[in-house]
Write an enzyme that holds these catalytic residues in place. Structure first.
Site, PDB file in Angstrom:
ATOM      1  N   GLY A   1       0.785  -1.227   0.000  1.00  0.00           N
ATOM      2  CA  GLY A   1       0.000   0.000   0.000  1.00  0.00           C
ATOM      3  C   GLY A   1       0.811   1.268   0.000  1.00  0.00           C
ATOM      4  CG  ASP A   2       3.647   4.388   1.063  1.00  0.00           C
ATOM      5  OD1 ASP A   2       4.675   4.806   0.509  1.00  0.00           O
ATOM      6  OD2 ASP A   2       2.819   5.160   1.606  1.00  0.00           O
ATOM      7  CG  ASP A   3       7.553   4.521  -1.643  1.00  0.00           C
ATOM      8  OD1 ASP A   3       7.057   4.856  -2.728  1.00  0.00           O
ATOM      9  OD2 ASP A   3       7.930   5.337  -0.786  1.00  0.00           O
TER      10      ASP A   3
END
Length: 495
Positions: free
Chosen positions: A285-287
């Protein structure tokens, strides 16, 4: 003498001839052949994507059930020997602690392996010890307790100043270690599951008073290996090696929902040296990967760079952030990074460098090669105005340096903006090189290769056409055209 075929054999032969003639006639149509090839390719991609987004995805084949657990250390312990119960209900924190305490008391240097058998092993956070292997058998799943009251509070990281999301202490990680040597976390693709859903919900509802904890965090340690396991649903960053040396992550699957799972970075090497990340699948859900080295004045004071990092042979996805990022917390410096043979698919950004005034530090000697972008909004991003700060005490005159960044063998399709390099008058981007680039676009208008305050060169022919800021060289690296100005601004965030 003429040989007479039996009626049955004759009919069968005639059927084969007729079938062959029909098949050849079928293939003679170019349209039909194209359709067959298209359907074959579509089915192959569908099956591939169905596999890679599955909850139990691993790009590495698993053997049959009941594989014998290899012995990797002088002594071997089983969690059940210390009272562990893998029923998904019993809390096994004490069993993990007793087992690891027993390992810590052994005197031999290459000490012990702790086997986690098949089952669901619910636990609060626990600490590892040096010279140990944590081995998760096939079908073994370590589950983090969802009650944050069972997670210990720890001091802020010295290079961040506070807990990243809140001032004051931060929650520790589910599996933690400090000042360790020679630690391995591996298995037959067993799983460490942070059960982050309740954490994400409380974070969005602003019900947490402290920064969420990572799934696995190893600090001030050396010779760390994580391999052949699945890490999933971390409350916060998934694997966070902090100020470590000689870290290897290999054959690891990292999963979290691609939306509604805030800050669930996959792997965040932070002030680390001599790191290899290879042969992994990451969808979070991010990098997917974010290389860091401290935040503003705290990172400058701590002064530990991230350097000598090799990232290769990955499949990554990030619909919220980027496949591979550097920064934005990079105040201790980042150098000597190679990112190669990486597929970024269905992502908001493919590769990104992000920083801002106040960070200080540097990003230099960065090599990207053999990258494939498939369905990315922006392919390559360098951003110098990522103005998120721990407090108001940062020095706005602490300007980062960005230089010696090369992109070679960049290919892909369905990319809206292939390049966006947004330097500034105070933070120019220097010595950027593009070579062998061909990216299919999903946006047909102008301004798809965007630049501002960037100096560098293009070698040979690339697609799409580069911005005017860059010097042009032919394939033999002979100057063809000098840029009139490196300070031209052609950034359009509406594209």
């Amino acid at each position: 003498m003429t040989e007479t075929l039996p009626v049955g054999r004759f009919q069968l032969q005639q059927q084969r001839v007729e079938l062959k003639r029909c098949f050849l006639a079928f293939l003679s149509s170019h349209k039909t052949l194209f359709t067959v090839l298209w359907i074959t390719a579509f089915v192959s991609v569908f099956l591939w994507q169905r596999n890679i987004v599955g909850a139990r995805f691993s790009i590495f084949a698993k053997s049959g059930p009941g594989r014998p657990v290899p012995k990797t250390r002088s002594f071997v312990f089983n969690l059940t020997d210390f009272g562990g119960v893998g029923d998904g209900v019993t809390v096994n924190t004490a069993a993990f602690e007793r087992a690891i305490l027993a390992i810590s008391k052994l005197e031999k240097s290459d000490v012990a392996q702790l086997n986690v058998p098949p089952g669901k092993w619910l636990t609060a956070p626990f600490n590892l010890t040096s010279h140990m292997t944590l081995f998760l058998a096939e079908g073994a799943e370590i589950l983090g307790l969802e009650d944050e009251k069972q997670w210990p509070l720890m001091p802020p990281l010295p290079s961040y100043g506070y807990g990243r999301e809140h001032h004051g202490p931060r929650y520790g990680s589910l599996i933690h270690g400090q000042n360790l040597k020679n630690v391995v976390i591996t298995g037959h693709n067993g799983t460490i599951n942070g059960q982050g859903q309740s954490w994400w919900k409380k974070y969005r509802q602003k019900l947490l008073n402290h920064t969420r904890g990572p799934l696995v965090q190893i600090m001030w340690s050396s010779d760390i290996v994580i391999s052949n396991i699945t890490l999933r649903d971390s409350p916060f960053w998934t694997f966070h090696p902090y100020d470590c040396k000689n870290v290897t992550v290999r054959n690891v699957t990292i999963l979290a929902p691609v939306s509604e799972a805030p800050n669930t970075d996959g792997i965040d090497p932070d002030s680390c040296e001599d790191v290899v990340i290879e042969d992994c699948y990451i969808s979070v859900g991010d990098d997917a990967i974010a290389i860091k080295s401290g935040w503003d004045q705290y990172g400058i004071a701590y002064g530990r760079p991230s350097r000598n990092i090799l990232i290769r042979n990955l499949i990554v996805r990030s619909m919220v952030s980027a496949g591979v990022s550097i920064g934005s917390e990079m105040s201790g410096g980042v150098s000597n990074v190679t990112v190669e043979s990486v597929l970024v698919w269905s992502s908001r950004r493919a590769v990104r460098i992000k920083t801002a005034a106040g960070r200080g530090g540097y990003v230099k000697h960065i090599t990207y090669r053999n990258l494939t972008f498939n369905d990315a909004r922006v392919g390559i991003v360098i951003k110098t105005d990522y103005n998120e700060h721990p407090d108001n005490d940062f020095d706005p005159k602490a300007l980062p340096t960005l230089e010696d960044i090369s992109f070679t063998g960049i290919h892909g399709q369905a990319v809206r903006v292939p390049v966006r390099i947004h330097g500034s008058e105070d933070i120019p981007v220097r010595n950027v090189t593009f070579r062998d680039m061909s990216v299919g676009l999903s946006y047909k208008k102008k301004h798809v290769f965007q630049c501002a305050f960037v100096q560098g060169r293009v070698i040979g022919t690339i697609f799409p056409a580069p911005c005017e800021n860059l010097d042009r060289y032919d394939e033999e690296e002979r100057l063809v055209k000098r840029s009139a100005s490196q300070n031209v601004t052609d950034i359009d965030y509406n594209v």
